[in-house]
Design a protein around this motif. Structure first.
Motif, PDB file in Angstrom:
ATOM      1  N   ALA A  70     -73.935 -79.682 -77.232  1.00 20.03           N
ATOM      2  CA  ALA A  70     -72.675 -79.846 -77.947  1.00 20.03           C
ATOM      3  C   ALA A  70     -72.616 -81.237 -78.575  1.00 20.03           C
ATOM      4  O   ALA A  70     -73.128 -82.209 -78.013  1.00 20.03           O
ATOM      5  N   PRO A  71     -72.001 -81.376 -79.760  1.00 23.13           N
ATOM      6  CA  PRO A  71     -71.901 -82.683 -80.405  1.00 23.13           C
ATOM      7  C   PRO A  71     -71.126 -83.684 -79.550  1.00 23.13           C
ATOM      8  O   PRO A  71     -70.037 -83.377 -79.064  1.00 23.13           O
ATOM      9  N   ALA A  72     -71.705 -84.857 -79.363  1.00 22.37           N
ATOM     10  CA  ALA A  72     -71.059 -85.946 -78.631  1.00 22.37           C
ATOM     11  C   ALA A  72     -71.741 -87.245 -79.033  1.00 22.37           C
ATOM     12  O   ALA A  72     -72.956 -87.285 -79.220  1.00 22.37           O
ATOM     13  N   PHE A  73     -70.953 -88.310 -79.153  1.00 19.26           N
ATOM     14  CA  PHE A  73     -71.543 -89.598 -79.523  1.00 19.26           C
ATOM     15  C   PHE A  73     -70.716 -90.737 -78.954  1.00 19.26           C
ATOM     16  O   PHE A  73     -69.542 -90.579 -78.610  1.00 19.26           O
ATOM     17  N   MET A  74     -71.345 -91.906 -78.856  1.00 17.09           N
ATOM     18  CA  MET A  74     -70.659 -93.148 -78.525  1.00 17.09           C
ATOM     19  C   MET A  74     -71.435 -94.298 -79.149  1.00 17.09           C
ATOM     20  O   MET A  74     -72.665 -94.343 -79.068  1.00 17.09           O
ATOM     21  N   ALA A  75     -70.718 -95.214 -79.793  1.00 19.07           N
ATOM     22  CA  ALA A  75     -71.342 -96.376 -80.416  1.00 19.07           C
ATOM     23  C   ALA A  75     -70.479 -97.614 -80.157  1.00 19.07           C
ATOM     24  O   ALA A  75     -69.251 -97.514 -80.073  1.00 19.07           O
ATOM     25  N   THR A  76     -71.126 -98.754 -80.027  1.00 19.64           N
ATOM     26  CA  THR A  76     -70.418-100.006 -79.748  1.00 19.64           C
ATOM     27  C   THR A  76     -70.691-101.025 -80.848  1.00 19.64           C
ATOM     28  O   THR A  76     -71.583-100.847 -81.691  1.00 19.64           O
ATOM     29  N   LEU A  77     -69.933-102.108 -80.802  1.00 20.64           N
ATOM     30  CA  LEU A  77     -70.049-103.189 -81.785  1.00 20.64           C
ATOM     31  C   LEU A  77     -70.759-104.369 -81.136  1.00 20.64           C
ATOM     32  O   LEU A  77     -70.267-104.946 -80.171  1.00 20.64           O
ATOM     33  N   THR A  78     -71.934-104.720 -81.661  1.00 20.38           N
ATOM     34  CA  THR A  78     -72.710-105.788 -81.023  1.00 20.38           C
ATOM     35  C   THR A  78     -72.232-107.179 -81.417  1.00 20.38           C
ATOM     36  O   THR A  78     -72.313-108.118 -80.617  1.00 20.38           O
ATOM     37  N   ASN A  79     -71.721-107.338 -82.629  1.00 19.55           N
ATOM     38  CA  ASN A  79     -71.257-108.643 -83.093  1.00 19.55           C
ATOM     39  C   ASN A  79     -69.842-108.529 -83.660  1.00 19.55           C
ATOM     40  O   ASN A  79     -69.465-107.483 -84.201  1.00 19.55           O
ATOM     41  N   SER A  80     -69.083-109.606 -83.537  1.00 19.67           N
ATOM     42  CA  SER A  80     -67.728-109.602 -84.090  1.00 19.67           C
ATOM     43  C   SER A  80     -67.783-109.332 -85.582  1.00 19.67           C
ATOM     44  O   SER A  80     -68.716-109.742 -86.289  1.00 19.67           O
ATOM     45  N   LEU A  81     -66.770-108.618 -86.046  1.00 23.64           N
ATOM     46  CA  LEU A  81     -66.776-108.129 -87.424  1.00 23.64           C
ATOM     47  C   LEU A  81     -65.499-108.548 -88.139  1.00 23.64           C
ATOM     48  O   LEU A  81     -64.402-108.333 -87.640  1.00 23.64           O
ATOM     49  N   ALA A  82     -65.667-109.153 -89.314  1.00 25.30           N
ATOM     50  CA  ALA A  82     -64.537-109.462 -90.182  1.00 25.30           C
ATOM     51  C   ALA A  82     -64.287-108.251 -91.063  1.00 25.30           C
ATOM     52  O   ALA A  82     -65.143-107.856 -91.864  1.00 25.30           O
ATOM     53  N   CYS A  83     -63.124-107.664 -90.885  1.00 24.56           N
ATOM     54  CA  CYS A  83     -62.824-106.396 -91.549  1.00 24.56           C
ATOM     55  C   CYS A  83     -61.844-106.616 -92.696  1.00 24.56           C
ATOM     56  O   CYS A  83     -60.814-107.268 -92.528  1.00 24.56           O
ATOM     57  N   SER A  84     -62.154-106.068 -93.858  1.00 20.97           N
ATOM     58  CA  SER A  84     -61.254-106.135 -95.005  1.00 20.97           C
ATOM     59  C   SER A  84     -60.508-104.819 -95.162  1.00 20.97           C
ATOM     60  O   SER A  84     -60.867-103.803 -94.547  1.00 20.97           O
ATOM     61  N   ALA A  85     -59.478-104.818 -95.982  1.00 17.16           N
ATOM     62  CA  ALA A  85     -58.634-103.630 -96.147  1.00 17.16           C
ATOM     63  C   ALA A  85     -59.454-102.425 -96.615  1.00 17.16           C
ATOM     64  O   ALA A  85     -60.249-102.525 -97.568  1.00 17.16           O
ATOM     65  N   ASP A  86     -59.276-101.307 -95.920  1.00 15.09           N
ATOM     66  CA  ASP A  86     -59.929-100.027 -96.204  1.00 15.09           C
ATOM     67  C   ASP A  86     -61.430-100.008 -95.941  1.00 15.09           C
ATOM     68  O   ASP A  86     -62.090 -98.992 -96.178  1.00 15.09           O
ATOM     69  N   ALA A  87     -61.974-101.116 -95.450  1.00 15.85           N
ATOM     70  CA  ALA A  87     -63.407-101.147 -95.145  1.00 15.85           C
ATOM     71  C   ALA A  87     -63.679-100.382 -93.852  1.00 15.85           C
ATOM     72  O   ALA A  87     -62.904-100.470 -92.896  1.00 15.85           O
ATOM     73  N   PRO A  88     -64.777 -99.627 -93.786  1.00 15.46           N
ATOM     74  CA  PRO A  88     -65.099 -98.898 -92.552  1.00 15.46           C
ATOM     75  C   PRO A  88     -65.570 -99.858 -91.463  1.00 15.46           C
ATOM     76  O   PRO A  88     -66.190-100.894 -91.746  1.00 15.46           O
ATOM     77  N   LEU A  89     -65.272 -99.509 -90.214  1.00 19.23           N
ATOM     78  CA  LEU A  89     -65.812-100.254 -89.079  1.00 19.23           C
ATOM     79  C   LEU A  89     -67.129 -99.610 -88.688  1.00 19.23           C
ATOM     80  O   LEU A  89     -67.164 -98.421 -88.336  1.00 19.23           O
ATOM     81  N   VAL A  90     -68.199-100.367 -88.752  1.00 17.24           N
ATOM     82  CA  VAL A  90     -69.525 -99.839 -88.455  1.00 17.24           C
ATOM     83  C   VAL A  90     -69.936-100.292 -87.060  1.00 17.24           C
ATOM     84  O   VAL A  90     -70.241-101.469 -86.842  1.00 17.24           O
ATOM     85  N   PHE A  91     -69.914 -99.361 -86.127  1.00 16.33           N
ATOM     86  CA  PHE A  91     -70.356 -99.636 -84.757  1.00 16.33           C
ATOM     87  C   PHE A  91     -71.869 -99.442 -84.738  1.00 16.33           C
ATOM     88  O   PHE A  91     -72.365 -98.321 -84.876  1.00 16.33           O
ATOM     89  N   ASP A  92     -72.596-100.541 -84.566  1.00 15.87           N
ATOM     90  CA  ASP A  92     -74.020-100.553 -84.884  1.00 15.87           C
ATOM     91  C   ASP A  92     -74.949-100.272 -83.702  1.00 15.87           C
ATOM     92  O   ASP A  92     -76.158-100.148 -83.880  1.00 15.87           O
TER      93      ASP A  92
END
Length: 207
Positions: A70-92
């Motif tokens: 069955a589909p399942a996933f988990m991803a984390t953020l390794t480095n702090s991210l500066a996020c701009s308006a409407d930009a996607p958060l990429v958990f790398d």
């Protein structure tokens, strides 16, 4: 086939065993009695077949994991991210991805099975900063979840949201910022800190 259906099949097998024993035991009855038992057995088998078919129709997700997990996933953020308006958060950093449904390049989960899904996101915020993050489906203005942290919070904080949503094959889900902000990652501090900010989801029922 689920556990209940298997139980009915086993019950049917026991009926067959009983009837064979009945026929082999010459002392158990005459030909009329054997014929009666065989007709009864045929009826029971037909009922059992209908029960199994109904159970399979009522639980389509039971068949999902037969040839594929069955589909399942988990991803984390390794480095702090500066996020701009409407930009996607990429958990790398991908911790789990059973069907290769999470695109680590864009931070997007794409459904490969029609069904009901659960998604969860936890974000860590820097002291004194505000976070406005939305979870979206297919387009930025189709919000299905929201995470908020106010700048009046002076310490490091985590905010979490959990949503339940129906997806069709090919639907996309991701996180995007409403406005500029900073999302805290692990920054190489240690294993426990790798879960400062993470994004996950899984199928709970296919249709």
């Amino acid at each position: 086939m689920n556990t209940i259906a298997l139980a009915y099949v086993l019950l049917g097998a026991s009926l067959v065993h009983f009837s064979i024993e009945f026929m082999l035991d010459g002392q158990s009855g005459n030909i009329q009695e054997v014929t009666h038992e065989l007709l009864k057995l045929q009826t029971d088998v037909a009922i059992l077949k209908d029960m199994v078919a109904n159970l399979q129709q009522s639980c389509p997700s039971c068949a999902v994991a037969k040839s594929h997990p069955a589909p399942a996933f988990m991803a984390t953020l390794t480095n702090s991210l500066a996020c701009s308006a409407d930009a996607p958060l990429v958990f790398d950093r991908v911790v789990l991805d059973t069907r290769m449904s999470y695109d680590v390049r864009h931070g997007t989960f794409r459904s490969s099975v029609n069904g009901t899904y659960v998604f969860s996101a936890t974000l860590s915020g820097h002291p004194g900063e505000t976070l406005h993050v939305k979870m979206v489906k297919n387009k930025l203005n189709n919000e299905i979840g929201y995470i908020y942290k106010h700048d009046s919070q002076t310490g490091w904080t985590q905010s979490t949201t959990v949503v339940v949503v129906q997806l069709s094959n090919g639907d996309d889900v991701w996180l995007a910022c409403f406005s500029a902000g900073n999302i805290a990652g692990s920054n190489g501090i240690g294993q426990a800190f790798e879960y400062h900010s993470h994004f996950s989801g899984f199928l709970i029922d296919a249709f």
